[in-house]
Scaffold this active site. Structure first.
Site, mmCIF file in Angstrom:
data_model
loop_
_atom_site.group_PDB
_atom_site.id
_atom_site.type_symbol
_atom_site.label_atom_id
_atom_site.label_comp_id
_atom_site.label_asym_id
_atom_site.label_seq_id
_atom_site.Cartn_x
_atom_site.Cartn_y
_atom_site.Cartn_z
ATOM 1 N N HIS A 190 -3.703 -5.263 -0.028
ATOM 2 C CA HIS A 190 -3.350 -5.792 1.288
ATOM 3 C C HIS A 190 -3.408 -7.317 1.300
ATOM 4 O O HIS A 190 -4.473 -7.899 1.481
ATOM 5 C CB HIS A 190 -4.302 -5.240 2.353
ATOM 6 C CG HIS A 190 -4.074 -3.806 2.674
ATOM 7 N ND1 HIS A 190 -3.231 -3.393 3.683
ATOM 8 C CD2 HIS A 190 -4.561 -2.682 2.109
ATOM 9 C CE1 HIS A 190 -3.215 -2.071 3.734
ATOM 10 N NE2 HIS A 190 -4.010 -1.618 2.782
ATOM 11 N N GLU B 281 -2.423 -9.209 3.652
ATOM 12 C CA GLU B 281 -2.781 -9.686 4.999
ATOM 13 C C GLU B 281 -4.283 -9.665 5.214
ATOM 14 O O GLU B 281 -4.816 -10.463 5.974
ATOM 15 C CB GLU B 281 -2.070 -8.852 6.067
ATOM 16 C CG GLU B 281 -2.747 -7.568 6.465
ATOM 17 C CD GLU B 281 -2.692 -6.488 5.403
ATOM 18 O OE1 GLU B 281 -3.395 -5.481 5.540
ATOM 19 O OE2 GLU B 281 -1.925 -6.632 4.427
ATOM 20 N N CYS C 260 0.829 -1.207 0.000
ATOM 21 C CA CYS C 260 0.000 0.000 0.000
ATOM 22 C C CYS C 260 0.866 1.261 0.000
ATOM 23 O O CYS C 260 1.465 1.597 -1.020
ATOM 24 C CB CYS C 260 -0.965 -0.046 1.180
ATOM 25 S SG CYS C 260 -2.334 1.126 1.039
#
Length: 440
Positions: free
Chosen positions: A393, A395, A309
């Site tokens: 992202h 995660e 990001c």
């Protein structure tokens, strides 16, 4: 057709050639995101009847539109950038994501609060399991329908109680569909969220959070170590890191040193087996110190570097690219990104208002991922060195998990580089030789 729409068509046509998609389909999507008109040529003033005895709240956009509804958060008045997320679940994770710092967060999912707020349980690394930081990060919350009654086995309080306790104003009864049409039409704009009386627009102090260095505000003030027994040592540059990024690295067996955004990396590069740059709020152009540190690392560091990001944008700026502000950003759990190496499309979680301009790539760098909706950049990679980054992202706390494998790939590459015996930092002779070759 506007210049914005024309640019969107060209960008989308280019993306369609890469991924083999239908040009008309992608053009239609890109035009929709670029030129959606406001729902009405006149300024919208929407009023929602408030339950007797409840406080009234007002959302006022700097562009003149107002929404009146009920308050379910803290009293007071705040100003922030009004943005929207299309996430269907995960409001505790979204609200505690540091990337939302300085923003009024609009949820397009109509019903919010129905499963309450979970308990503050910590994992083996000392991280909160169900939140992405220690507190609510967004400036205010805007929803269509707040659920006054919640039900979940792990809930300990209501969303209203949580917002009140942390001093976050929140409004319900907003026609979020109309609001999102406005934001898509004119772009993200400053908004004021106040409880009680409606403030005259000329008396509101319209302060743009993006004019500040939000990364400096969100970053850790000192070095923190997680999973100290890990077999490889990764420096995680904290630009506003989400807890699940730390957790994902630790789960792969890494020792993680969380360092401030402006940490002196140049003097410590040899200590680390890998470098990771986190997500974060605001404009990447404010992080001049981080960019300078990364530019130096690119010239001497020989082990893997990865960014997520904000990390993608900072790596791009350090490589010589430019960044620009998206019209209304990409925020949600359903953004398609295409891997330009494998040509596979993955569904990703995203939260950013800026993007890299990849129309002209610096020497030695190539595009890594592209957004299948609007053709914007979703990642870059160095063609020779083990440096790469993604805009989305992997995660993805709240989902989806399509790209979680990127953490395993990164740590595997860190272990391989360490096992090969290659020095973390190149010698002066190696640097001079590489510089001469590049100049030639």
């Amino acid at each position: 057709m506007s210049l914005l729409a024309t640019a969107a068509v060209k960008k989308t046509a280019a993306a369609s050639k890469i991924i083999g998609a239908s040009v008309p389909q992608l053009v239609a999507r890109s035009l929709a995101s670029a030129v959606d008109p406001p729902s009405s040529p006149s300024k919208l003033h929407a009023h929602y009847p408030v339950v007797p005895g409840s406080l009234t709240a007002h959302l006022q956009l700097r562009s003149g539109e107002t929404f009146t509804g009920g308050s379910f958060g803290a009293s007071g008045s705040v100003v922030g950038e009004t943005v929207f997320t299309t996430s269907l679940v995960g409001y505790p994770e979204s609200m505690t994501d540091p990337s939302y710092k300085g923003q009024l967060l609009v949820f397009t999912q109509p019903l919010i609060g129905n499963y309450g707020v979970p308990r503050r349980t910590r994992d083996a690394y000392g991280l909160l399991k169900h939140f992405e930081s220690e507190k609510i990060q967004c400036t205010g919350v805007v929803v269509s329908d707040y659920a006054t009654k919640y039900s979940h086995w792990n809930a300990v309080e209501s969303l209203s109680e949580w917002c009140e306790r942390e001093g976050i104003p929140a409004i319900t009864g907003v026609d979020t569909r109309a609001l999102v049409h406005i934001l898509r039409g004119q772009g993200s704009t400053l908004g004021s969220l106040s409880v009680g009386g409606l403030q005259p627009a000329d008396q509101i102090k319209w302060t743009d959070p993006n004019a500040e260095n939000l990364v400096a505000q969100a970053s850790t003030p000192s070095v923190r170590v997680f999973n100290p027994e890990g077999d490889v040592h990764v420096a995680l540059i904290d630009c506003g890191v989400k807890y699940n990024i730390i957790r994902s690295l630790c789960d792969q067996g890494a020792r993680v040193s969380l360092v401030p955004w402006n940490h002196d990396m140049a003097s410590n590069l040899s200590q680390y087996d890998g470098i990771f740059i986190s997500n974060g709020p605001g404009s990447p152009t404010k992080c001049t110190e981080t960019i300078a540190q990364l530019r130096h690392a690119f010239s001497v560091y020989q082990r893997p570097i990865f960014g997520i990001c904000m990390g993608n944008q900072l790596m791009g700026l350090a490589a010589g690219m430019n960044a620009y502000k998206l019209r209304f950003g990409n925020r949600g759990h359903n953004q398609p990104a295409v891997d330009l190496i494998t040509r596979k499309c993955v569904i990703t979680s995203q939260n950013h208002g800026y993007a890299l301009d990849d129309s002209k790539m610096p020497q030695g760098w190539d595009r890594y991922y592209v957004n299948a909706n609007d053709g914007s950049n979703e990642g870059i990679r160095h063609v020779e060195k083990p440096f790469r980054s993604v805009q989305f992202h992997p995660e993805a706390k709240g989902g989806p998990l399509d790209t979680a494998y990127l953490f395993a790939e990164f740590i595997d590459s860190v272990r391989a580089a360490k096992a090969s015996g290659i020095d973390a930092v190149a010698s002066d002779i190696d640097v001079a030789s590489a510089t001469a070759s590049a100049s030639a």
